[in-house]
Design a protein around this motif. Structure first.
Motif, PDB file in Angstrom:
ATOM      1  N   CYS A  69       1.341   4.893  -2.659  1.00 53.89           N
ATOM      2  CA  CYS A  69       1.048   6.238  -2.165  1.00 53.89           C
ATOM      3  C   CYS A  69       1.737   7.300  -3.029  1.00 53.89           C
ATOM      4  CB  CYS A  69       1.534   6.392  -0.718  1.00 53.89           C
ATOM      5  SG  CYS A  69       0.488   5.589   0.510  1.00 53.89           S
ATOM      6  N   GLU A  70       0.997   8.352  -3.344  1.00 55.60           N
ATOM      7  CA  GLU A  70       1.590   9.486  -4.046  1.00 55.60           C
ATOM      8  C   GLU A  70       2.244  10.458  -3.075  1.00 55.60           C
ATOM      9  OE1 GLU A  70      -1.336  11.290  -6.500  1.00 55.60           O
ATOM     10  OE2 GLU A  70      -1.629   9.516  -7.764  1.00 55.60           O
ATOM     11  N   SER A  71       1.730  10.521  -1.862  1.00 55.94           N
ATOM     12  CA  SER A  71       2.278  11.405  -0.839  1.00 55.94           C
ATOM     13  C   SER A  71       3.348  10.675  -0.036  1.00 55.94           C
ATOM     14  CB  SER A  71       1.175  11.890   0.102  1.00 55.94           C
ATOM     15  OG  SER A  71       1.713  12.486   1.261  1.00 55.94           O
ATOM     16  N   GLU A 104       2.153  10.295   3.684  1.00 56.98           N
ATOM     17  CA  GLU A 104       1.256   9.156   3.900  1.00 56.98           C
ATOM     18  C   GLU A 104       2.053   7.855   3.858  1.00 56.98           C
ATOM     19  OE1 GLU A 104      -2.280   8.933   1.552  1.00 56.98           O
ATOM     20  OE2 GLU A 104      -2.617  11.088   1.624  1.00 56.98           O
ATOM     21  N   GLN A 105       2.994   7.780   2.939  1.00 62.05           N
ATOM     22  CA  GLN A 105       3.844   6.603   2.820  1.00 62.05           C
ATOM     23  C   GLN A 105       4.625   6.374   4.109  1.00 62.05           C
ATOM     24  OE1 GLN A 105       7.508   6.434   0.158  1.00 62.05           O
ATOM     25  NE2 GLN A 105       6.049   5.278  -1.080  1.00 62.05           N
ATOM     26  N   ARG A 135       0.832  -1.210   0.000  1.00 62.02           N
ATOM     27  CA  ARG A 135       0.000   0.000   0.000  1.00 62.02           C
ATOM     28  C   ARG A 135       0.860   1.252   0.000  1.00 62.02           C
ATOM     29  NH1 ARG A 135      -3.076  -1.707   5.121  1.00 62.02           N
ATOM     30  NH2 ARG A 135      -3.265   0.544   5.425  1.00 62.02           N
ATOM     31  N   ALA A 136       1.981   1.197   0.738  1.00 62.34           N
ATOM     32  CA  ALA A 136       2.872   2.352   0.779  1.00 62.34           C
ATOM     33  C   ALA A 136       3.474   2.632  -0.601  1.00 62.34           C
ATOM     34  CB  ALA A 136       3.985   2.118   1.800  1.00 62.34           C
TER      35      ALA A 136
END
Length: 542
Positions: free
Chosen positions: A202-204, A207-208, A198-199
């Protein structure tokens, strides 16, 4: 005559005081026993309540926020639902206040209107949930192992293996162990590899970072109930875990040093990330407890973005080494750094205390950008779950006479939650579903793989006496090989010749450009040898 009477009086007085002191000591002993029984009773009740709380499907409680009733007005919600909490117990820097949904709906500020739906509290539909979509049928792996024998651990069961042995040659009996090696325990860190999947999407980077932090915490989730030690790997012992079919990654470990014990680990995922680490285990016995300090950095790199994360493990403490039931705690700080963006995350593992009002095994953290501005508050426990709350506003304030930063956050989302243990896990060393499969026999693996280790296999099958005998044989064989290697080195030195020491099969030492440390990194070739079914270069260690 007067002297005799004086002596007699003194003797009677001494005996009287002695009886009084003996009575007082006996009373104190009884009170101490009563107090110990009370503490043990409270600890058992606490454990039962924790277990019942985890099994209860009621909505989870977030330590940084508390939601009020939905029927209240926006003004009432702002007053009732917003509550102040210290984000970090020992840090005076932050106080958080959760913003209610009603306030968010009526807010026209640019900060609130820019919030994405994926930061809502809908765990089932949000990217932060553990929701897994339907996938093709996977290979069936075993779901149980032979139950742990009910052998009592008495002094004789240990001493009978030590009779006639030199102190340096006394092996630790399998009675203290679980049927997995340290290499397999390191591989067990991948149980929640989907967090990294999922990480990777991530685009951010911030968040990652939150998902990477949750992954670093999840590696401790199986240790709460597993106080038995893993087998110490032999020098040159390896372990592979091929999960391309199920989870898209392949992992290989090797014991690269025996004194001090060190293992190297390399994982490549088809889902966009590579993880590697070189861990040396240091330990200190401190009387009533044993401190285990894993030394070395863990590296994680995402293929698409090039984000490169580095962190280290915290200290594990095994309590009640001499008397009582063994239990494990994790304590210390983890600093995670993204060396491409300079984002960082500081995690604090609070040590367990009977007298603390905090939830046991508490973990808190803050995700910050390169300038040091906080963006997310992380909270949870290392044995159950981690949540993340996004910061939407910050301001200066005061609490208890101290200046602090007031952080206004969205309701938290679930980053990670521990999988329930398999049925009957208490009879199977409290192994998780992944741990049950780690020692499952497989074809085509290297002859140095931990699955081939005979003493470990005998223990898993319940033959502990044979396992202890086989363990002594393997350790003595390793000593003979080490002595021969040392003799060859001394001969070379006496002739003025250079002598190359032991070299691992699949890893080589290099200086890390980020940490500046010399560590073992994967040199390649393992999976090619497996594909060609050619293990001729592997030593015969078993």
């Amino acid at each position: 005559m007067d002297t005799q009477e004086a002596c007699r009086d003194f003797l009677e007085l001494a005996e009287s005081h002695s009886r009084r002191w003996q009575s007082a000591v006996q009373y104190e002993r009884e009170q101490r026993v009563h107090l110990q029984e009370t503490i043990e009773q409270l600890a058992n009740q606490n454990s039962s309540l924790e277990r019942a709380w985890r099994e209860d499907p009621a909505p989870h409680y977030h330590p940084l926020s508390r939601e009020g009733s939905e029927g209240a007005s926006a003004e009432a919600s702002e007053e009732d639902e917003s509550e102040y909490f210290d984000a970090m117990e020992d840090s005076p820097a932050f106080i958080t206040v959760t913003t209610s949904d009603a306030i968010l709906n009526r807010s026209n500020s640019s900060e609130a209107s820019g919030v994405h739906n994926d930061w809502s509290q809908d765990e089932q539909g949000s990217p932060g949930s553990n929701h897994v979509s339907k996938q093709p049928p996977r290979r069936q792996r075993r779901t149980h192992i032979p139950h742990k024998p009910n052998y009592s651990l008495n002094l004789w069961s240990i001493m009978k293996n030590c009779v006639g042995k030199e102190l340096s040659k006394i092996p630790m009996p399998v009675n203290f162990s679980e049927p997995l090696s340290m290499l397999q325990r390191l591989t067990e860190d991948l149980e929640y590899s989907e967090l990294l999947d999922r990480a990777a999407a991530c685009e951010s980077s911030l968040e990652q970072m939150g998902l990477v932090a949750a992954f670093s915490v999840s590696s401790y989730s199986t240790t709460a109930q597993r106080s038995a030690k893993p087998f110490n790997p032999l020098l040159g012992e390896t372990y592979e875990l091929d999960r391309l079919e199920e989870h898209g990654y392949r992992s290989v470990c090797e014991q690269v040093s025996h004194h001090p014990p060190a293992a190297a680990h390399h994982v490549v995922s088809q889902r966009g990330w590579t993880l590697w680490k070189d861990i040396t285990i240091a330990s200190k016995f401190r009387g009533k407890y044993l401190s285990i300090m894993p030394l070395g950095a863990i590296h994680l790199k995402f293929h698409s973005s090039g984000n490169h994360y580095v962190w280290r493990k915290v200290t594990s403490t095994v309590h009640n080494i001499i008397v009582g039931k063994l239990w494990i705690d994790q304590s210390g700080d983890i600093g995670i750094v993204n060396h491409r963006t300079k984002d960082s995350c500081q995690l604090k593992f609070s040590p367990y205390s009977y007298f603390s009002r905090d939830i046991p095994r508490k973990v808190t953290g803050v995700v910050s950008d390169s300038s040091g501005q906080a963006h997310y508050i992380l909270s949870g426990t290392w044995d159950d779950q981690m949540e993340s709350a996004k910061i939407i506003q910050s301001s200066r304030g005061s609490s208890e006479g101290k200046n602090k930063t007031l952080l206004q956050t969205l309701p938290p989302k679930l980053l990670w939650k521990k999988y329930p243990l398999p049925e009957g896990a208490e009879q199977m060393y409290h192994f998780s579903s992944l741990a049950l499969t780690l020692n499952e026999p497989e074809e085509g693996i290297a002859p140095t793989d931990s699955r081939h280790r005979p003493d470990q296999r005998l223990m898993e099958e319940g033959h502990w006496d044979q396992a202890n005998a086989e363990k002594q044989r393997l350790e003595e064989k390793q000593r003979v090989v080490r002595r021969r290697r040392e003799a060859e080195e001394n001969q070379a030195l006496s002739r003025g010749q250079e002598h190359e020491g032991y070299q691992p099969q699949w890893f080589t030492q290099r200086r890390c450009s980020i940490t500046g440390e010399i560590s073992y990194v994967y040199s390649g070739g393992y999976w090619e040898c497996k594909e060609e079914e050619d293990w001729s270069s592997c030593p015969k260690i078993f």
